[in-house]
Enzyme design. Structure first.
Site, PDB file in Angstrom:
ATOM      1  N   GLU A 181       0.853  -1.198   0.000  1.00 11.12           N
ATOM      2  CA  GLU A 181       0.000   0.000   0.000  1.00 11.12           C
ATOM      3  C   GLU A 181       0.893   1.255   0.000  1.00 11.12           C
ATOM      4  O   GLU A 181       1.921   1.284   0.672  1.00 11.12           O
ATOM      5  CB  GLU A 181      -0.864  -0.020   1.278  1.00 11.12           C
ATOM      6  N   LYS A 206      -9.346   2.116  -2.101  1.00  8.87           N
ATOM      7  CA  LYS A 206      -9.645   1.628  -0.744  1.00  8.87           C
ATOM      8  C   LYS A 206     -11.037   2.080  -0.321  1.00  8.87           C
ATOM      9  O   LYS A 206     -11.343   3.275  -0.328  1.00  8.87           O
ATOM     10  CB  LYS A 206      -8.586   2.177   0.204  1.00  8.87           C
ATOM     11  N   CYS A 231      -5.571  -2.895   2.513  1.00  8.42           N
ATOM     12  CA  CYS A 231      -5.324  -2.817   3.958  1.00  8.42           C
ATOM     13  C   CYS A 231      -6.580  -2.878   4.836  1.00  8.42           C
ATOM     14  O   CYS A 231      -7.109  -3.953   5.051  1.00  8.42           O
ATOM     15  CB  CYS A 231      -4.474  -1.600   4.282  1.00  8.42           C
TER      16      CYS A 231
HETATM   17  N1  LIG Z   1      -3.107   1.165   6.479  1.00  7.65           N
HETATM   18  C1  LIG Z   1      -4.143   0.640   7.109  1.00  7.65           C
HETATM   19  O1  LIG Z   1      -5.262   0.683   6.616  1.00  7.65           O
HETATM   20  C2  LIG Z   1      -3.837   0.000   8.430  1.00  7.65           C
HETATM   21  C3  LIG Z   1      -4.772  -1.034   8.881  1.00  7.65           C
HETATM   22  O2  LIG Z   1      -5.661  -1.461   8.202  1.00  7.65           O
HETATM   23  C4  LIG Z   1      -4.635  -1.575  10.222  1.00  7.65           C
HETATM   24  O3  LIG Z   1      -5.606  -2.160  10.700  1.00  7.65           O
HETATM   25  O4  LIG Z   1      -3.575  -1.403  10.835  1.00  7.65           O
END
Ligand SMILES: NC(=O)CC(=O)C(=O)O
Length: 266
Positions: A40, A109, A150
């Site tokens: 990401e 996302k 994520c």
């Molecule tokens: N970057 C993110 O979205 C982090 C994430 O999902 C987490 O739970 O830590």
């Protein structure tokens, strides 16, 4: 199918991040990868202060270079995600390219990372990003593959719907941190794999203590049986992992969950 996990250490130098991605995709391809996955926000620090400055419009420099990485190396490339500017709004968007370098999928996302954990991490992605509104699967010669980014991993219905769309594997460019990583990273990847009896592939950035956000790394592949096939550590690394996709049908036949779901008739 061979999957290349590119656990890149992201810096505040976009060109350096892109050159490193190019080098690591080449290394993974030379090691036989069919599909390579980046983390990401791989071209920019994961920090609200940077997203707008590093953002590009679709078909910008990063998109072009990702497309070339795929075609030069003849791999499917899940190009992590990058900050993308669209009609004045910013999105956390990932693009997928086929072996010819054509874009075959785009995902922004859907569930933004807005958390405030006592004694741990506070992050409000919605201060800069707008949420995506759709998710889905793309076709490969190996079968249908789903994608989320994520925080999406925590919303089990998103992956259930991708399984219903035919996914046998899902890819997740991610960036958990030193609070949420040790607590939930492996658990959520094993859980989503087991819920849907499919492979899950999560790729995070390596930990960089010079940045404000300390990523957890630990790029992972989990199997339809809910087991960890492979998991990296905190450091920068490229690894190619061979997975047996025939396991999906085998486990769905032997322990039928995905084709045995019942609706609430009450
Ligand atoms: N970057 C993110 O979205 C982090 C994430 O999902 C987490 O739970 O830590």
């Amino acid at each position: 199918m061979k999957i290349g996990l590119v656990q890149l250490m992201v810096t505040d130098d976009k060109e350096k991040n892109l050159r490193k991605a190019e080098k690591f995709v080449r290394i993974a391809a030379e090691d036989g990868a069919d599909m390579v996955v980046l983390p990401e926000i791989f071209n920019c620090p994961y920090d609200n202060a940077y997203f707008r400055d590093f953002a590009e419009e679709k078909f910008g420099e990063t998109w072009q270079r990702l497309s070339r990485m795929a075609s030069d190396n003849k791999v499917y490339l899940v190009g992590g995600s990058i900050p993308v500017l669209n009609c004045g709004k910013l999105f956390n968007t990932g693009y997928v390219f086929n072996r010819q370098g054509d874009e075959i999928h785009e995902h922004s996302k859907v569930h933004l990372f807005d958390v405030n954990i006592e004694g741990g991490v506070r992050f409000m992605e919605s201060e800069t990003f707008s949420p995506g509104t759709t998710f889905g699967v793309f076709d490969t010669e190996f079968g249908k593959i789903g994608m989320g980014i994520c925080f999406d991993i925590r919303f089990s219905e998103e992956w259930l719907k991708m399984e219903e769309m035919g996914a046998i594997m899902c890819v997740v460019p991610a960036a958990f941190n030193m609070t949420t990583g040790p607590a939930h990273w492996e658990l959520t990847f094993r859980g989503r794999a087991l819920d849907n009896e499919m492979f899950m592939v999560g790729v995070g950035p390596a930990r960089n203590m010079d940045m404000s956000y300390h990523a957890y790394g630990h790029s992972i592949i989990t199997s339809p049986w809910g087991e960890v096939v492979d998991q990296l550590g905190f450091d920068e690394e490229v690894k190619v992992v061979d997975i047996d996709l025939s396991l999906v049908k085998k486990i769905r036949d032997q322990l039928p969950i995905v084709n045995k779901r019942r609706e609430n008739e009450g």
